[in-house]
Design a protein around this motif. Structure first.
Motif, PDB file in Angstrom:
ATOM      1  N   PHE A 263      -7.151  -2.239   4.291  1.00 15.16           N
ATOM      2  CA  PHE A 263      -7.314  -1.114   5.082  1.00 15.16           C
ATOM      3  C   PHE A 263      -8.318  -0.163   4.912  1.00 15.16           C
ATOM      4  O   PHE A 263      -8.139   1.142   5.927  1.00 15.16           O
ATOM      5  CB  PHE A 263      -5.857  -0.082   5.154  1.00 15.16           C
ATOM      6  CG  PHE A 263      -4.728  -1.222   5.576  1.00 15.16           C
ATOM      7  CD1 PHE A 263      -4.240  -2.035   6.297  1.00 15.16           C
ATOM      8  CD2 PHE A 263      -3.512  -1.022   4.437  1.00 15.16           C
ATOM      9  CE1 PHE A 263      -3.208  -2.571   6.391  1.00 15.16           C
ATOM     10  CE2 PHE A 263      -2.652  -2.189   4.339  1.00 15.16           C
ATOM     11  CZ  PHE A 263      -2.342  -2.564   5.290  1.00 15.16           C
TER      12      PHE A 263
ATOM     13  N   ILE B  13     -10.037   2.767   2.949  1.00 16.44           N
ATOM     14  CA  ILE B  13      -9.450   3.219   2.931  1.00 16.44           C
ATOM     15  C   ILE B  13     -10.054   4.293   1.357  1.00 16.44           C
ATOM     16  O   ILE B  13     -10.457   3.794   0.609  1.00 16.44           O
ATOM     17  CB  ILE B  13      -7.979   3.531   2.201  1.00 16.44           C
ATOM     18  CG1 ILE B  13      -6.410   3.066   2.923  1.00 16.44           C
ATOM     19  CG2 ILE B  13      -7.411   4.797   2.725  1.00 16.44           C
ATOM     20  CD1 ILE B  13      -5.249   2.281   2.913  1.00 16.44           C
TER      21      ILE B  13
ATOM     22  N   PHE C 262      -3.118   5.220   9.430  1.00 16.42           N
ATOM     23  CA  PHE C 262      -4.804   5.483   9.183  1.00 16.42           C
ATOM     24  C   PHE C 262      -6.208   6.301  10.145  1.00 16.42           C
ATOM     25  O   PHE C 262      -7.129   6.478   9.455  1.00 16.42           O
ATOM     26  CB  PHE C 262      -4.929   3.877   8.006  1.00 16.42           C
ATOM     27  CG  PHE C 262      -4.680   4.021   6.960  1.00 16.42           C
ATOM     28  CD1 PHE C 262      -3.903   5.104   6.266  1.00 16.42           C
ATOM     29  CD2 PHE C 262      -3.829   2.309   6.118  1.00 16.42           C
ATOM     30  CE1 PHE C 262      -3.066   4.859   4.851  1.00 16.42           C
ATOM     31  CE2 PHE C 262      -3.341   2.757   5.032  1.00 16.42           C
ATOM     32  CZ  PHE C 262      -2.619   3.624   4.053  1.00 16.42           C
TER      33      PHE C 262
ATOM     34  N   ARG D 146      -8.344   8.801   9.349  1.00 18.64           N
ATOM     35  CA  ARG D 146      -9.849   8.913   9.841  1.00 18.64           C
ATOM     36  C   ARG D 146     -11.045   9.636  10.598  1.00 18.64           C
ATOM     37  O   ARG D 146     -11.756  10.566  10.170  1.00 18.64           O
ATOM     38  CB  ARG D 146     -10.368   7.227   9.689  1.00 18.64           C
ATOM     39  CG  ARG D 146     -10.424   6.407   8.853  1.00 18.64           C
ATOM     40  CD  ARG D 146     -11.110   4.691   9.316  1.00 18.64           C
ATOM     41  NE  ARG D 146     -10.160   4.204   8.754  1.00 18.64           N
ATOM     42  CZ  ARG D 146      -9.338   3.077   8.704  1.00 18.64           C
ATOM     43  NH1 ARG D 146      -8.411   2.825   9.892  1.00 18.64           N
ATOM     44  NH2 ARG D 146      -8.670   2.625   7.868  1.00 18.64           N
TER      45      ARG D 146
ATOM     46  N   TRP E  31       1.974   7.662   0.668  1.00 20.86           N
ATOM     47  CA  TRP E  31       1.824   6.439   1.309  1.00 20.86           C
ATOM     48  C   TRP E  31       2.255   5.195   0.756  1.00 20.86           C
ATOM     49  O   TRP E  31       1.927   4.920  -0.523  1.00 20.86           O
ATOM     50  CB  TRP E  31      -0.052   5.907   1.807  1.00 20.86           C
ATOM     51  CG  TRP E  31      -0.221   5.495   0.967  1.00 20.86           C
ATOM     52  CD1 TRP E  31      -1.801   6.136  -0.284  1.00 20.86           C
ATOM     53  CD2 TRP E  31      -1.188   3.973   0.651  1.00 20.86           C
ATOM     54  NE1 TRP E  31      -2.412   5.217  -0.817  1.00 20.86           N
ATOM     55  CE2 TRP E  31      -2.282   3.912  -0.170  1.00 20.86           C
ATOM     56  CE3 TRP E  31      -0.609   3.101   1.454  1.00 20.86           C
ATOM     57  CZ2 TRP E  31      -2.568   2.968  -0.626  1.00 20.86           C
ATOM     58  CZ3 TRP E  31      -1.207   1.809   1.314  1.00 20.86           C
ATOM     59  CH2 TRP E  31      -2.490   2.015   0.313  1.00 20.86           C
TER      60      TRP E  31
ATOM     61  N   CYS F  71       2.556   4.135   7.435  1.00 20.08           N
ATOM     62  CA  CYS F  71       1.136   4.836   6.838  1.00 20.08           C
ATOM     63  C   CYS F  71       0.017   3.757   7.732  1.00 20.08           C
ATOM     64  O   CYS F  71      -0.816   4.608   7.885  1.00 20.08           O
ATOM     65  CB  CYS F  71       1.430   4.101   5.360  1.00 20.08           C
ATOM     66  SG  CYS F  71       2.797   5.138   4.552  1.00 20.08           S
TER      67      CYS F  71
ATOM     68  N   PHE G 137      -5.536  10.191  -1.440  1.00 21.90           N
ATOM     69  CA  PHE G 137      -4.280   9.045  -1.636  1.00 21.90           C
ATOM     70  C   PHE G 137      -3.584   9.005  -2.479  1.00 21.90           C
ATOM     71  O   PHE G 137      -3.832   7.901  -4.000  1.00 21.90           O
ATOM     72  CB  PHE G 137      -5.158   7.843  -1.051  1.00 21.90           C
ATOM     73  CG  PHE G 137      -5.872   7.941   0.248  1.00 21.90           C
ATOM     74  CD1 PHE G 137      -5.063   8.077   1.688  1.00 21.90           C
ATOM     75  CD2 PHE G 137      -7.379   8.342   0.439  1.00 21.90           C
ATOM     76  CE1 PHE G 137      -5.620   8.178   2.499  1.00 21.90           C
ATOM     77  CE2 PHE G 137      -7.611   8.251   1.761  1.00 21.90           C
ATOM     78  CZ  PHE G 137      -6.553   8.508   3.196  1.00 21.90           C
TER      79      PHE G 137
ATOM     80  N   ASP H   4      -1.916  12.875   0.422  1.00 31.97           N
ATOM     81  CA  ASP H   4      -1.869  11.168   1.496  1.00 31.97           C
ATOM     82  C   ASP H   4      -0.419  10.254   0.618  1.00 31.97           C
ATOM     83  O   ASP H   4      -1.094   9.730  -0.041  1.00 31.97           O
ATOM     84  CB  ASP H   4      -2.695  10.722   2.041  1.00 31.97           C
ATOM     85  CG  ASP H   4      -2.481   9.266   3.273  1.00 31.97           C
ATOM     86  OD1 ASP H   4      -0.858   9.293   3.389  1.00 31.97           O
ATOM     87  OD2 ASP H   4      -2.583   9.049   4.235  1.00 31.97           O
TER      88      ASP H   4
END
Length: 164
Positions: free
Chosen positions: A104, A106, A70, A74, A59, A66, A87, A57
Motif C-alpha cells: 500500500f 505507506i 490511505f 497521503r 491500522w 484502513c 503508523f 494511525d
C-alpha cells in the motif's frame, strides 16, 4: 415541559465523554517493534519526535477501511509535511504487516503492536474497537484529537492545522 428539558440536559451532559490529553503510563510502557524487530516502549518512540506534531494511525494490513483511508492519509501527508506520521499496526502476522506497508506504499514511521487490537495497555487505553483510528498529538505532547476513524474527518484536519 421543564422536566423534559431537564432530563434532556442531564442525558446530554452524562453522555459527554472527556477525552484524555495524555496517555496513561501503562499505555506509554507498551512494547512496540520496529521493522527490524527491535523492541521499544511507546514512550521512547514518541520521545523521538518531541517538539513535533504527530498523527498516529492505528491500522492493519487486513483492514479494508484502513486501506480505503490511505489515499486520504497521503493527501494529509502532502498538506502537512511537517507532521510525523506514525503508523502503529495491530497485525499479529509480522510478514503481513511488512508486506502491507510495501503493497500500500505507506510512507511514515512504522511500528507494530504485537498483541493485536484486542490485548494490551495501549489498545485498552484508547478503547480500540475499530480501525483505522487516528490520534493527533501536538508539539507539546498533548493529545488534541483522541478518536477519529476516517482520515477525511474534518476534525482530523483541524487538529493538524491548529497551532499551539
Amino acid at each position: 415541559m421543564k422536566k423534559i428539558a431537564l432530563v434532556f440536559v442531564i442525558l446530554l451532559v452524562s453522555c459527554t465523554k472527556n477525552e484524555p490529553v495524555q496517555f496513561s503510563e501503562e499505555a506509554l510502557e507498551e512494547v512496540v517493534f520496529d521493522l527490524n524487530k527491535n523492541p521499544f516502549e511507546l514512550k521512547e518512540v514518541l520521545q523521538r519526535f518531541e517538539g513535533k506534531k504527530i498523527l498516529i494511525d492505528v491500522w492493519a494490513s487486513w483492514c479494508g477501511d484502513c486501506i480505503k483511508g490511505f489515499p486520504a492519509v497521503r493527501v494529509l501527508q502532502k498538506e502537512f509535511p511537517e507532521v510525523v506520521f506514525l503508523f502503529l499496526s495491530v497485525d499479529t502476522n509480522k510478514e503481513a504487516w511488512k508486506k502491507g506497508i510495501q503493497r500500500f506504499q505507506i510512507a511514515g514511521k512504522h511500528f507494530n503492536l504485537p498483541k493485536g487490537m484486542k490485548v494490551g495497555a495501549f489498545v485498552d487505553f484508547i478503547d480500540l474497537s475499530w480501525i483505522p483510528r487516528y490520534i493527533v498529538i501536538n508539539e507539546t505532547g498533548v493529545i488534541t484529537l483522541f478518536n477519529a476513524t476516517k482520515a477525511s474527518d474534518s476534525l482530523l484536519q483541524a487538529a493538524l492545522k491548529k497551532a499551539i
